[in-house]
Structure formats: C-alpha cells, structure tokens
Design a protein around this motif. Structure first.
Motif, PDB file in Angstrom:
ATOM      1  N   MET A   1      31.405  82.701  41.908  1.00 14.71           N
ATOM      2  CA  MET A   1      30.446  81.705  41.505  1.00 14.71           C
ATOM      3  C   MET A   1      30.877  80.335  42.059  1.00 14.71           C
ATOM      4  SD  MET A   1      29.240  80.599  37.720  1.00 14.71           S
ATOM      5  CE  MET A   1      27.732  81.478  37.514  1.00 14.71           C
ATOM      6  N   PHE A   2      29.912  79.600  42.546  1.00 12.67           N
ATOM      7  CA  PHE A   2      30.183  78.282  43.107  1.00 12.67           C
ATOM      8  C   PHE A   2      30.297  77.245  42.001  1.00 12.67           C
ATOM      9  CE2 PHE A   2      27.885  80.378  46.621  1.00 12.67           C
ATOM     10  CZ  PHE A   2      28.875  80.266  47.580  1.00 12.67           C
ATOM     11  N   LYS A   3      31.218  76.326  42.184  1.00 12.80           N
ATOM     12  CA  LYS A   3      31.374  75.229  41.242  1.00 12.80           C
ATOM     13  C   LYS A   3      30.665  74.009  41.812  1.00 12.80           C
ATOM     14  CE  LYS A   3      35.708  76.773  39.301  1.00 12.80           C
ATOM     15  NZ  LYS A   3      37.093  76.423  38.980  1.00 12.80           N
ATOM     16  N   VAL A   4      29.982  73.290  40.944  1.00 12.76           N
ATOM     17  CA  VAL A   4      29.201  72.132  41.359  1.00 12.76           C
ATOM     18  C   VAL A   4      30.084  71.071  42.016  1.00 12.76           C
ATOM     19  CG1 VAL A   4      27.731  70.245  40.543  1.00 12.76           C
ATOM     20  CG2 VAL A   4      27.425  72.550  39.626  1.00 12.76           C
ATOM     21  N   ASN A   5      31.275  70.836  41.478  1.00 12.71           N
ATOM     22  CA  ASN A   5      32.138  69.802  42.050  1.00 12.71           C
ATOM     23  C   ASN A   5      32.563  70.163  43.481  1.00 12.71           C
ATOM     24  OD1 ASN A   5      33.862  71.862  41.064  1.00 12.71           O
ATOM     25  ND2 ASN A   5      35.544  70.413  40.795  1.00 12.71           N
ATOM     26  N   ILE A   6      32.752  71.439  43.761  1.00 16.37           N
ATOM     27  CA  ILE A   6      33.117  71.860  45.115  1.00 16.37           C
ATOM     28  C   ILE A   6      31.926  71.684  46.057  1.00 16.37           C
ATOM     29  CG2 ILE A   6      33.739  73.849  46.544  1.00 16.37           C
ATOM     30  CD1 ILE A   6      35.623  74.711  44.291  1.00 16.37           C
ATOM     31  N   ILE A   7      30.758  72.080  45.608  1.00 16.98           N
ATOM     32  CA  ILE A   7      29.554  71.930  46.441  1.00 16.98           C
ATOM     33  C   ILE A   7      29.302  70.461  46.748  1.00 16.98           C
ATOM     34  CG2 ILE A   7      27.039  72.201  46.482  1.00 16.98           C
ATOM     35  CD1 ILE A   7      27.481  74.784  44.824  1.00 16.98           C
ATOM     36  N   LEU A   8      29.369  69.622  45.742  1.00 13.92           N
ATOM     37  CA  LEU A   8      29.164  68.181  45.967  1.00 13.92           C
ATOM     38  C   LEU A   8      30.237  67.588  46.872  1.00 13.92           C
ATOM     39  CD1 LEU A   8      28.028  66.966  42.428  1.00 13.92           C
ATOM     40  CD2 LEU A   8      26.635  67.222  44.489  1.00 13.92           C
ATOM     41  N   GLY A   9      31.463  68.041  46.705  1.00 19.11           N
ATOM     42  CA  GLY A   9      32.546  67.560  47.555  1.00 19.11           C
ATOM     43  C   GLY A   9      32.333  67.915  49.017  1.00 19.11           C
ATOM     44  N   VAL A  10      31.905  69.148  49.266  1.00 19.16           N
ATOM     45  CA  VAL A  10      31.639  69.572  50.641  1.00 19.16           C
ATOM     46  C   VAL A  10      30.470  68.782  51.224  1.00 19.16           C
ATOM     47  CG1 VAL A  10      30.859  71.493  52.088  1.00 19.16           C
ATOM     48  CG2 VAL A  10      32.648  71.864  50.390  1.00 19.16           C
ATOM     49  N   VAL A  11      29.413  68.607  50.445  1.00 24.21           N
ATOM     50  CA  VAL A  11      28.237  67.860  50.912  1.00 24.21           C
ATOM     51  C   VAL A  11      28.610  66.414  51.241  1.00 24.21           C
ATOM     52  CG1 VAL A  11      26.004  66.914  50.183  1.00 24.21           C
ATOM     53  CG2 VAL A  11      26.532  69.325  49.781  1.00 24.21           C
ATOM     54  N   LEU A  12      29.337  65.778  50.351  1.00 23.13           N
ATOM     55  CA  LEU A  12      29.723  64.385  50.584  1.00 23.13           C
ATOM     56  C   LEU A  12      30.708  64.260  51.746  1.00 23.13           C
ATOM     57  CD1 LEU A  12      30.061  63.140  46.901  1.00 23.13           C
ATOM     58  CD2 LEU A  12      28.235  62.608  48.528  1.00 23.13           C
ATOM     59  N   GLY A  13      31.688  65.156  51.783  1.00 22.97           N
ATOM     60  CA  GLY A  13      32.648  65.131  52.883  1.00 22.97           C
ATOM     61  C   GLY A  13      31.981  65.381  54.220  1.00 22.97           C
ATOM     62  N   ALA A  14      31.083  66.364  54.268  1.00 23.64           N
ATOM     63  CA  ALA A  14      30.388  66.681  55.514  1.00 23.64           C
ATOM     64  C   ALA A  14      29.493  65.526  55.956  1.00 23.64           C
ATOM     65  CB  ALA A  14      29.568  67.958  55.341  1.00 23.64           C
ATOM     66  N   SER A  15      28.847  64.887  55.012  1.00 26.02           N
ATOM     67  CA  SER A  15      27.988  63.746  55.357  1.00 26.02           C
ATOM     68  C   SER A  15      28.796  62.620  55.974  1.00 26.02           C
ATOM     69  CB  SER A  15      27.260  63.233  54.111  1.00 26.02           C
ATOM     70  OG  SER A  15      26.416  64.229  53.591  1.00 26.02           O
ATOM     71  N   LEU A  16      29.931  62.309  55.384  1.00 28.62           N
ATOM     72  CA  LEU A  16      30.780  61.247  55.905  1.00 28.62           C
ATOM     73  C   LEU A  16      31.342  61.627  57.282  1.00 28.62           C
ATOM     74  CD1 LEU A  16      32.129  58.506  55.529  1.00 28.62           C
ATOM     75  CD2 LEU A  16      33.959  59.681  54.284  1.00 28.62           C
ATOM     76  N   GLY A  17      31.796  62.859  57.421  1.00 32.22           N
ATOM     77  CA  GLY A  17      32.324  63.320  58.703  1.00 32.22           C
ATOM     78  C   GLY A  17      31.274  63.275  59.799  1.00 32.22           C
ATOM     79  N   ALA A  18      30.047  63.685  59.481  1.00 34.63           N
ATOM     80  CA  ALA A  18      28.965  63.672  60.475  1.00 34.63           C
ATOM     81  C   ALA A  18      28.601  62.251  60.879  1.00 34.63           C
ATOM     82  CB  ALA A  18      27.737  64.392  59.916  1.00 34.63           C
ATOM     83  N   LEU A  19      28.569  61.356  59.928  1.00 32.23           N
ATOM     84  CA  LEU A  19      28.266  59.956  60.254  1.00 32.23           C
ATOM     85  C   LEU A  19      29.331  59.340  61.149  1.00 32.23           C
ATOM     86  CD1 LEU A  19      26.910  58.639  56.844  1.00 32.23           C
ATOM     87  CD2 LEU A  19      25.650  58.852  59.001  1.00 32.23           C
ATOM     88  N   ILE A  20      30.589  59.631  60.873  1.00 29.05           N
ATOM     89  CA  ILE A  20      31.668  59.097  61.707  1.00 29.05           C
ATOM     90  C   ILE A  20      31.615  59.711  63.100  1.00 29.05           C
ATOM     91  CG2 ILE A  20      34.184  59.019  61.996  1.00 29.05           C
ATOM     92  CD1 ILE A  20      34.345  58.728  58.916  1.00 29.05           C
ATOM     93  N   ARG A  21      31.364  61.019  63.180  1.00 22.00           N
ATOM     94  CA  ARG A  21      31.265  61.680  64.489  1.00 22.00           C
ATOM     95  C   ARG A  21      30.114  61.093  65.293  1.00 22.00           C
ATOM     96  NH1 ARG A  21      28.782  66.757  66.497  1.00 22.00           N
ATOM     97  NH2 ARG A  21      28.149  67.220  64.385  1.00 22.00           N
ATOM     98  N   TRP A  22      28.975  60.886  64.663  1.00 21.13           N
ATOM     99  CA  TRP A  22      27.814  60.293  65.336  1.00 21.13           C
ATOM    100  C   TRP A  22      28.157  58.895  65.837  1.00 21.13           C
ATOM    101  CZ3 TRP A  22      25.107  55.978  63.428  1.00 21.13           C
ATOM    102  CH2 TRP A  22      23.991  55.615  64.198  1.00 21.13           C
ATOM    103  N   TRP A  23      28.792  58.077  64.980  1.00 23.55           N
ATOM    104  CA  TRP A  23      29.152  56.720  65.361  1.00 23.55           C
ATOM    105  C   TRP A  23      30.115  56.725  66.555  1.00 23.55           C
ATOM    106  CZ3 TRP A  23      33.779  54.012  65.481  1.00 23.55           C
ATOM    107  CH2 TRP A  23      33.654  52.633  65.720  1.00 23.55           C
ATOM    108  N   LEU A  24      31.117  57.592  66.528  1.00 24.11           N
ATOM    109  CA  LEU A  24      32.069  57.671  67.636  1.00 24.11           C
ATOM    110  C   LEU A  24      31.365  58.036  68.938  1.00 24.11           C
ATOM    111  CD1 LEU A  24      35.036  59.482  65.849  1.00 24.11           C
ATOM    112  CD2 LEU A  24      35.078  57.161  66.780  1.00 24.11           C
ATOM    113  N   SER A  25      30.411  58.969  68.868  1.00 26.08           N
ATOM    114  CA  SER A  25      29.667  59.359  70.074  1.00 26.08           C
ATOM    115  C   SER A  25      28.827  58.214  70.608  1.00 26.08           C
ATOM    116  CB  SER A  25      28.771  60.566  69.782  1.00 26.08           C
ATOM    117  OG  SER A  25      29.554  61.692  69.509  1.00 26.08           O
TER     118      SER A  25
END
Length: 127
Positions: A1-25
């Motif tokens: 079973m998925f835990k909400v805190n893990i799902i939110l953490g992945v979503v927030l982490g992925a969003s930040l990582g994608a924004l930084i990757r986009w900015w670097l490009s």
C-alpha cells in the motif's frame, strides 16, 4: 500500500528536479554547439548528489524512508536525464558527427562517474 507522504514527496521532489533540469537546459545548452552543457550539468549534479547521499548514509545510517525516496527517486530521478542524453547522442550518430558523439558520450559517463565517486567519499566523511 502506498503512503501519502511518500507519494507527495516523490511528486514534490520530481517537480523540483524537473524545473532545475529545464532551467539548466535553457540556460546552458546554447553555450556550445558540440556539447549540451545543460544536460551534462544536470547529470553530473545528480550523480554528485546521489554519491554524497549514499556516502553519507553509509556512515550516518539510513535516512528516513520517505525522505530517501523523495530525494533519490523523485528529485534525482527527475533532475538526471538519461533519455535526453541518449537523444542528443543519437542526433550526433545520425549526422555521423563522430567527434561530438565521442565527446558527449565520454564527458557524460566519465564526469558522472567521477562526480559520483568523489561525492560519495565526501559524503562518507561528512559528520
């Protein structure tokens, strides 16, 4: 079973990582036509951060599971960009631009491996 805190953490982490990757490009890919510098920076930064994190964990003990998954899978998974790396190399392959292909391949893998290794050593000694 998925835990909400893990799902939110992945979503927030992925969003930040994608924004930084986009900015670097956007910021760095136009500096040199032979090297996609933004992609290279994103991958080397991700390798460094992963190495440091793993090195730190090896000495300090396991970090909270939700934090670990949010950082490693979410943030670093989104910041690093293997598919873009392969796409850029494929462009050089199609154009038979062997020097750019060789340079791009070796810089990405060589610098990524070195960054990971030395960051892991640094993380291992961090207290």
């Amino acid at each position: 079973m998925f835990k909400v805190n893990i799902i939110l953490g992945v979503v927030l982490g992925a969003s930040l990582g994608a924004l930084i990757r986009w900015w670097l490009s956007v910021k760095f890919n136009s500096f040199h036509e032979s090297i996609y510098l933004g992609t290279l920076l994103a991958n080397v930064i991700a390798c460094s951060l992963m190495g440091f994190f793993i090195g730190y964990e090896s000495q300090a003990g396991m970090v909270n599971t939700a934090v670990r998954i949010a950082f490693m899978t979410g943030f670093l998974g989104s910041l690093s960009t293997f598919s873009t790396f392969i796409g850029e190399l494929h462009g050089h392959l199609v154009l038979k631009d062997w020097i750019k292909l060789f340079l791009g391949f070796n810089l990405q893998l060589g610098l990524g491996l070195l960054a990971f290794h030395f960051a892991k050593l640094a993380g291992s000694s961090w207290q």
